[in-house]
Each structure stands twice: as C-alpha cells, then as structure tokens.
Design a protein around this motif. Sequence first.
Motif, PDB file in Angstrom:
ATOM      1  N   ALA A  46      34.100 -97.803  39.399  1.00  0.00           N
ATOM      2  CA  ALA A  46      33.483 -98.357  40.619  1.00  0.00           C
ATOM      3  C   ALA A  46      33.234 -99.691  40.718  1.00  0.00           C
ATOM      4  O   ALA A  46      32.482-100.172  39.701  1.00  0.00           O
ATOM      5  CB  ALA A  46      32.685 -97.396  41.021  1.00  0.00           C
ATOM      6  N   GLY A  47      33.351-100.548  41.642  1.00  0.00           N
ATOM      7  CA  GLY A  47      33.009-101.734  41.835  1.00  0.00           C
ATOM      8  C   GLY A  47      33.672-102.792  41.423  1.00  0.00           C
ATOM      9  O   GLY A  47      33.479-104.246  41.191  1.00  0.00           O
ATOM     10  N   THR A  82      33.161-106.350  42.598  1.00  0.00           N
ATOM     11  CA  THR A  82      33.178-106.277  43.991  1.00  0.00           C
ATOM     12  C   THR A  82      32.130-105.518  44.530  1.00  0.00           C
ATOM     13  O   THR A  82      31.916-105.168  45.657  1.00  0.00           O
ATOM     14  CB  THR A  82      34.553-106.130  44.569  1.00  0.00           C
ATOM     15  N   GLY A  83      31.177-104.786  43.594  1.00  0.00           N
ATOM     16  CA  GLY A  83      30.137-103.921  44.157  1.00  0.00           C
ATOM     17  C   GLY A  83      29.275-103.669  42.803  1.00  0.00           C
ATOM     18  O   GLY A  83      29.680-104.060  41.747  1.00  0.00           O
ATOM     19  N   PRO A  84      28.689-102.540  42.902  1.00  0.00           N
ATOM     20  CA  PRO A  84      27.864-102.166  41.616  1.00  0.00           C
ATOM     21  C   PRO A  84      28.805-101.625  40.911  1.00  0.00           C
ATOM     22  O   PRO A  84      29.580-100.578  41.170  1.00  0.00           O
ATOM     23  CB  PRO A  84      26.647-101.347  42.266  1.00  0.00           C
ATOM     24  N   ILE A  85      28.922-101.824  39.612  1.00  0.00           N
ATOM     25  CA  ILE A  85      29.831-101.179  38.614  1.00  0.00           C
ATOM     26  C   ILE A  85      29.338-100.164  38.076  1.00  0.00           C
ATOM     27  O   ILE A  85      28.218 -99.865  37.546  1.00  0.00           O
ATOM     28  CB  ILE A  85      30.147-102.367  37.333  1.00  0.00           C
ATOM     29  N   LYS A  86      30.264 -98.866  38.001  1.00  0.00           N
ATOM     30  CA  LYS A  86      29.923 -97.704  37.511  1.00  0.00           C
ATOM     31  C   LYS A  86      31.139 -97.286  36.604  1.00  0.00           C
ATOM     32  O   LYS A  86      32.107 -97.178  37.203  1.00  0.00           O
ATOM     33  CB  LYS A  86      29.537 -96.697  38.520  1.00  0.00           C
ATOM     34  N   GLU A 120      31.749-104.314  22.307  1.00  0.00           N
ATOM     35  CA  GLU A 120      31.130-105.290  21.724  1.00  0.00           C
ATOM     36  C   GLU A 120      30.566-106.599  22.624  1.00  0.00           C
ATOM     37  O   GLU A 120      29.307-106.861  22.479  1.00  0.00           O
ATOM     38  CB  GLU A 120      31.612-105.693  20.382  1.00  0.00           C
ATOM     39  N   ASN A 121      31.214-106.738  23.382  1.00  0.00           N
ATOM     40  CA  ASN A 121      31.020-108.000  24.167  1.00  0.00           C
ATOM     41  C   ASN A 121      30.788-107.264  25.404  1.00  0.00           C
ATOM     42  O   ASN A 121      30.750-108.245  26.510  1.00  0.00           O
ATOM     43  CB  ASN A 121      32.164-108.847  24.270  1.00  0.00           C
ATOM     44  N   GLN A 122      30.819-106.166  25.978  1.00  0.00           N
ATOM     45  CA  GLN A 122      30.422-105.428  27.183  1.00  0.00           C
ATOM     46  C   GLN A 122      31.383-106.271  28.303  1.00  0.00           C
ATOM     47  O   GLN A 122      30.748-106.623  29.246  1.00  0.00           O
ATOM     48  CB  GLN A 122      28.831-105.756  27.367  1.00  0.00           C
ATOM     49  N   THR A 123      32.514-106.250  28.144  1.00  0.00           N
ATOM     50  CA  THR A 123      33.644-106.851  28.922  1.00  0.00           C
ATOM     51  C   THR A 123      34.709-105.784  29.287  1.00  0.00           C
ATOM     52  O   THR A 123      35.335-105.203  28.182  1.00  0.00           O
ATOM     53  CB  THR A 123      33.966-108.094  28.282  1.00  0.00           C
ATOM     54  N   LEU A 124      35.201-105.599  30.448  1.00  0.00           N
ATOM     55  CA  LEU A 124      36.665-105.082  30.800  1.00  0.00           C
ATOM     56  C   LEU A 124      37.630-106.070  30.761  1.00  0.00           C
ATOM     57  O   LEU A 124      37.448-107.058  31.472  1.00  0.00           O
ATOM     58  CB  LEU A 124      36.322-104.383  32.124  1.00  0.00           C
ATOM     59  N   ILE A 142      45.947-112.279  32.017  1.00  0.00           N
ATOM     60  CA  ILE A 142      44.708-111.411  31.822  1.00  0.00           C
ATOM     61  C   ILE A 142      43.426-111.822  32.366  1.00  0.00           C
ATOM     62  O   ILE A 142      43.486-113.144  33.012  1.00  0.00           O
ATOM     63  CB  ILE A 142      44.398-111.669  30.293  1.00  0.00           C
ATOM     64  N   SER A 143      42.640-110.975  32.872  1.00  0.00           N
ATOM     65  CA  SER A 143      41.510-111.286  33.525  1.00  0.00           C
ATOM     66  C   SER A 143      40.530-110.344  32.865  1.00  0.00           C
ATOM     67  O   SER A 143      40.606-109.328  32.291  1.00  0.00           O
ATOM     68  CB  SER A 143      41.692-110.810  35.072  1.00  0.00           C
ATOM     69  N   THR A 144      38.935-110.821  32.982  1.00  0.00           N
ATOM     70  CA  THR A 144      38.179-110.185  32.285  1.00  0.00           C
ATOM     71  C   THR A 144      36.651-110.098  33.304  1.00  0.00           C
ATOM     72  O   THR A 144      36.632-110.828  34.341  1.00  0.00           O
ATOM     73  CB  THR A 144      37.260-110.714  30.933  1.00  0.00           C
ATOM     74  N   VAL A 145      36.092-108.997  33.254  1.00  0.00           N
ATOM     75  CA  VAL A 145      35.129-108.582  33.990  1.00  0.00           C
ATOM     76  C   VAL A 145      33.942-108.498  32.983  1.00  0.00           C
ATOM     77  O   VAL A 145      33.959-107.375  32.425  1.00  0.00           O
ATOM     78  CB  VAL A 145      35.238-107.294  35.060  1.00  0.00           C
ATOM     79  N   PRO A 146      32.978-109.271  32.945  1.00  0.00           N
ATOM     80  CA  PRO A 146      31.810-109.109  32.099  1.00  0.00           C
ATOM     81  C   PRO A 146      30.834-108.013  32.662  1.00  0.00           C
ATOM     82  O   PRO A 146      30.808-108.045  34.125  1.00  0.00           O
ATOM     83  CB  PRO A 146      31.112-110.372  32.159  1.00  0.00           C
ATOM     84  N   LEU A 147      30.213-107.284  31.933  1.00  0.00           N
ATOM     85  CA  LEU A 147      29.230-106.110  32.449  1.00  0.00           C
ATOM     86  C   LEU A 147      27.693-106.373  32.340  1.00  0.00           C
ATOM     87  O   LEU A 147      27.027-105.686  31.758  1.00  0.00           O
ATOM     88  CB  LEU A 147      29.518-104.675  31.687  1.00  0.00           C
ATOM     89  N   PHE A 148      27.409-107.714  32.870  1.00  0.00           N
ATOM     90  CA  PHE A 148      26.059-108.090  32.932  1.00  0.00           C
ATOM     91  C   PHE A 148      25.280-107.066  33.636  1.00  0.00           C
ATOM     92  O   PHE A 148      25.603-106.676  34.882  1.00  0.00           O
ATOM     93  CB  PHE A 148      25.989-109.323  33.705  1.00  0.00           C
ATOM     94  N   ASN A 149      24.058-106.683  33.149  1.00  0.00           N
ATOM     95  CA  ASN A 149      23.132-105.903  34.035  1.00  0.00           C
ATOM     96  C   ASN A 149      23.851-104.496  34.422  1.00  0.00           C
ATOM     97  O   ASN A 149      23.517-103.994  35.425  1.00  0.00           O
ATOM     98  CB  ASN A 149      22.662-106.573  35.205  1.00  0.00           C
TER      99      ASN A 149
END
Length: 153
Positions: A46-47, A82-86, A120-124, A142-149
């Motif tokens: 989600a997000g 695009t919203g809170p990541i879950k 390891e890098n907390q990235t999708l 390719i595209s990445t989404v970091p999972l900050f916070n």
Amino acid sequence: MPRPALLAALVAVLPLTAPAEEVGRVGVDWTGNDIVIEAIQDPDVAGVTCHVAYFSRSMLDRLSQGNWFEDPSNASIACRQTGPIKIGDIDRSPNGEEVFRQSRSLVLKSIRIKRIFDEENQTLIYLAHARELSEGSAKMSISTVPLFNSAPR
C-alpha cells in the motif's frame, strides 16, 4: 474434467497482477501512434504507485509496416510513494515477484513489472522488462522506492 473445474484450475495457476489505469495519452505523429501512460498500484505494498509509459501503434502504422498483432515491448517506469507505505506479504527472494504483466503481441511478447525487496538498503526495486519467447530482450527500465520512516514487515 468439467469446464468449471478446468477454468478454476487455470485461474489458480495464473499469477494475480495489479490492474492498470490509463492516466495519459500523448500523440507522437500524424499517423495516430501514441505514448500511453498507465498508473499501477502495487497490490501488496500500500502507498506505492508505478507509472508506466509505452508505445501504442496506430492502425495506419500497422497497415504500412505489417506486423499486425504486435506492439514494441519497450517501456519506461517510475514508482513513487503516494501514501503511507504498508508492506504486505511479499516475496523477499532475490528473484522478487511479478506485480504486473501486459501482452504486447498475440502470443510471444509481454511487458512485465517485477518487485524486488532490497532489505539491506530498505528499498523496493521495480523492474519493467520485456519478455520475448523467441529471442529474449534486453529492453528494461528500473525505479526504486526508498522506505524512509516505513516499518517493513
């Protein structure tokens, strides 16, 4: 095997992929060829929304070039929070999992989007690539989404 049972068996082995929603279309020439932009929500995260752009051939182009039942298989992808990541129950292996697939010909070619979790890098990581059964293809984006916070499961 009765038809309902056959249909149920086929549905059970087909991967479930996210649906795409067309959000834009840009005409590129006078023959009616377009670049189509679609939004795809990750079904298990989600997000996160991915936008994919690809070429759609016009009828005039098909008539003049031949190759009636096939579109180019290259695509571009950009994914963002695009919203809170879950994060739900996702494949955490290095192979990742397919979240979207779209046919680009009658049988042999498709565009696919795979999600890979770089824990390891907390990235999708989202990889758009062509799949061509006859020759393969090196067309990818390719595209990445970091999972900050974010709190991955």
